[in-house]
Design an enzyme around this catalytic site. Structure first.
Site: not given
Lengths: 140, 404
Positions: B138-141
């Site tokens: 994901t964008d954050c992970y």
């Protein structure tokens, strides 16, 4: 001239209840020309027959005899050399006690510790996978 | 005579508490009578050490750099899959989980050599375990894959959380069929070849407090060699089970959900276990202290194997088909004698729960309390008792509606 290959094998035979009174070993001699030497014989309280033999004869006769034995319902296993208990791993639950056909495991009535009598053990290896924590091991 | 837990704790603090095991208390009551013994004894310790399938542990793995979101992805510990349906690096590993490529029962009976219970044992032993994470990114992970070694010390939290342990009573399993059965109650030989049972009887925690008068939510216990707590009543808790005159359940009965910090436990008391033809699990050690608050509580704690009755169940037909048929009832004294009589046949018995190790647990807990290292807790809420009306429910299947 070809020389028939001969073998000598130690095997554990387990006879289900229905075969205990059948003349099976006789046929090993008569039909398969094998020699046998009885190392141990017993009928367990569950009326299973247990026989440990050394069988010798030609390789072909031996293989045919094994096929005959398993065909009539005798369970056959090679006699392994040694079964021992990993004392670190054994929890003394007692699951092995009724699995062993020769009562090599005995619960001490006072301490409830399970004693393993190695001298009684016939190395049939039934306890190996029946032990829930796999504390019984085979040394080949 | 009544005592409070606070009074008992004061005596423990001064090193003056009288503590006996659930086995020792039997003789004491026989010699001195209930009234005198209740005055003398402050705590009775219990113990049980057997396979308990509804066990597991949750872990916080710590965040990698760059970060990865295991949540919703796949996590393996030594090839055994863990549950990931929670936040980024929290996972739950169940005792019965098996590697995806385990042959299971394809070659019957399967051996089930290594599963979740074995991973828990290895972690508690301090071993490194291979962690594999597959994630969607994901964008954050952003990370999608991790392969690394981890161990208990490298994790933030490692918590044993068993949702059903310490069954109050349990079936005696036999086989009326004509072939060997491979069950969670061990190998059952055909035509009543053996009878397997699995509780520590007179030493077992809930047999000694049959109405849950002292054991409740928040009770501090011996768990896996360390200290744990009763978190809740266990799943399938069945206080409404048939009981004897003295209140001892004659069927399954109550259960406990327990929790504790895995980092202070020991592999001697959490042992990976394999049932041939059935699966992998964990053998768990639990000991519960019972504060002797009254004569009545002591009387319960002095229960003997002669007074505890278990049902004999056929695992060839009755158990798998969920038929209520009970072949008979036997006492734990009979079970421990080495054979029981069923259908006029003498059947040899075996235990799956280690009585000698249960004694060791009760004795260890006794030692902790005597030395003042272990204080008793006041339960913060009771476990549901007989008055709750709770009775275990079977599944009611309903046909799914056909999609149009």
């Amino acid at each position: 001239m070809t020389v028939a290959k001969t073998v000598a094998r130690k095997v554990v035979l387990r006879f289900p209840h229905r075969l205990v009174d059948k003349p099976i070993i006789y046929r090993l001699v008569k039909d398969y020309d094998l020699q046998f030497n009885i190392l141990k014989a017993s009928v367990t309280p569950e009326e299973e027959g247990l026989l440990i033999l050394e069988l010798s004869g030609s390789k072909k006769s031996y293989d045919d005899a094994v096929r005959y034995l398993t065909g009539v319902g005798v369970e056959l296993q090679p006699l392994v050399k040694d079964v021992f208990r990993n004392e670190e791993r054994c929890t003394h639950c007692g699951a092995c006690v009724t699995i062993c056909p020769v009562d090599a495991f005995v619960v001490n009535p006072k301490t409830r510790v399970v004693d393993f009598h190695e001298t009684k053990c016939i190395a049939c290896a039934l306890c190996i996978n029946a032990c829930p924590v796999r504390a019984m091991e085979v040394r080949l | 005579m009544t005592k409070s837990i606070a009074e008992i704790n004061e005596k423990i603090a001064k090193g003056q508490a009288v503590v006996v095991t659930a086995e020792e208390v039997i003789d004491l009551v026989r010699k001195k009578g209930t009234a005198k013994a209740a005055k003398e004894v402050d705590v009775v310790t219990t113990g049980t050490f057997g396979p308990m399938c509804s066990s597991g542990a949750y872990f916080n793995l710590g965040h990698s750099q760059p970060r990865i979101k295991a949540g919703g992805g796949q996590v393996y510990l030594n090839d055994v899959p863990a549950y990931t349906g929670i936040a980024a690096v929290d996972i739950f590993l169940g005792a019965t989980a098996l590697p995806d490529d385990d042959p299971r029962n394809r070659s019957h009976p399967g051996e089930f050599k290594y599963g979740g219970g074995h991973v828990i044992e290895e972690l508690v032993a301090g071993n490194d375990v291979r962690l594999v994470v597959n994630a969607h990114g994901t964008d954050c992970y952003p990370r999608r894959k991790i392969e690394t070694w981890i161990n208990l010390q490298s994790m933030n939290e490692a918590v044993l959380f068993n949702i059903r342990n310490a069954y109050q009573n349990y079936n005696v399993a036999v086989n009326l069929g004509d072939r060997t059965l491979y069950t969670y109650m061990g190998v059952l030989k055909p035509r009543l070849g053996n009878a397997n049972y699995s509780t520590s009887g007179q030493l077992s925690p809930l047999f000694n407090d049959p109405y849950y008068k002292t054991i409740g939510v928040g009770t501090r216990i011996f768990l896996g060699g360390g200290v744990g707590y009763v978190a809740w009543h266990g799943t399938q808790h069945n206080p409404g089970a048939l009981r004897t005159d003295k209140g001892v359940p004659r069927r399954g009965g109550g259960t406990l959900a327990v929790i504790g910090d895995l980092k202070q436990m020991s592999p001697r008391w959490l042992v990976g276990t394999s049932f041939l033809g059935y699966g992998a699990t964990l053998t768990v050690g639990i000991g519960v202290p019972i504060p002797i608050l009254s004569e009545e509580i002591l009387e319960y704690a002095a229960v003997t194997d002669e007074e505890i009755i278990a049902p004999v169940i056929d695992y060839f037909e009755a158990y798998p088909q969920r038929s209520p048929e009970v072949l008979g009832e036997v006492t734990y004294a009979q079970l421990k004698s080495g054979s029981i009589k069923i259908k006029r046949k003498q059947v040899p018995t075996a235990s799956l729960s280690s009585y000698s190790r249960a004694v060791e647990i009760a004795t260890t807990l006794k030692g902790w309390i005597k030395k003042g290292e272990f204080r008793l807790t006041e339960p913060v809420a009771p476990l549901p008792g007989v008055e709750s009306g709770i009775i275990i429910k079977p599944m009611q299947e309903r046909p799914l509606e056909k999609e149009g």
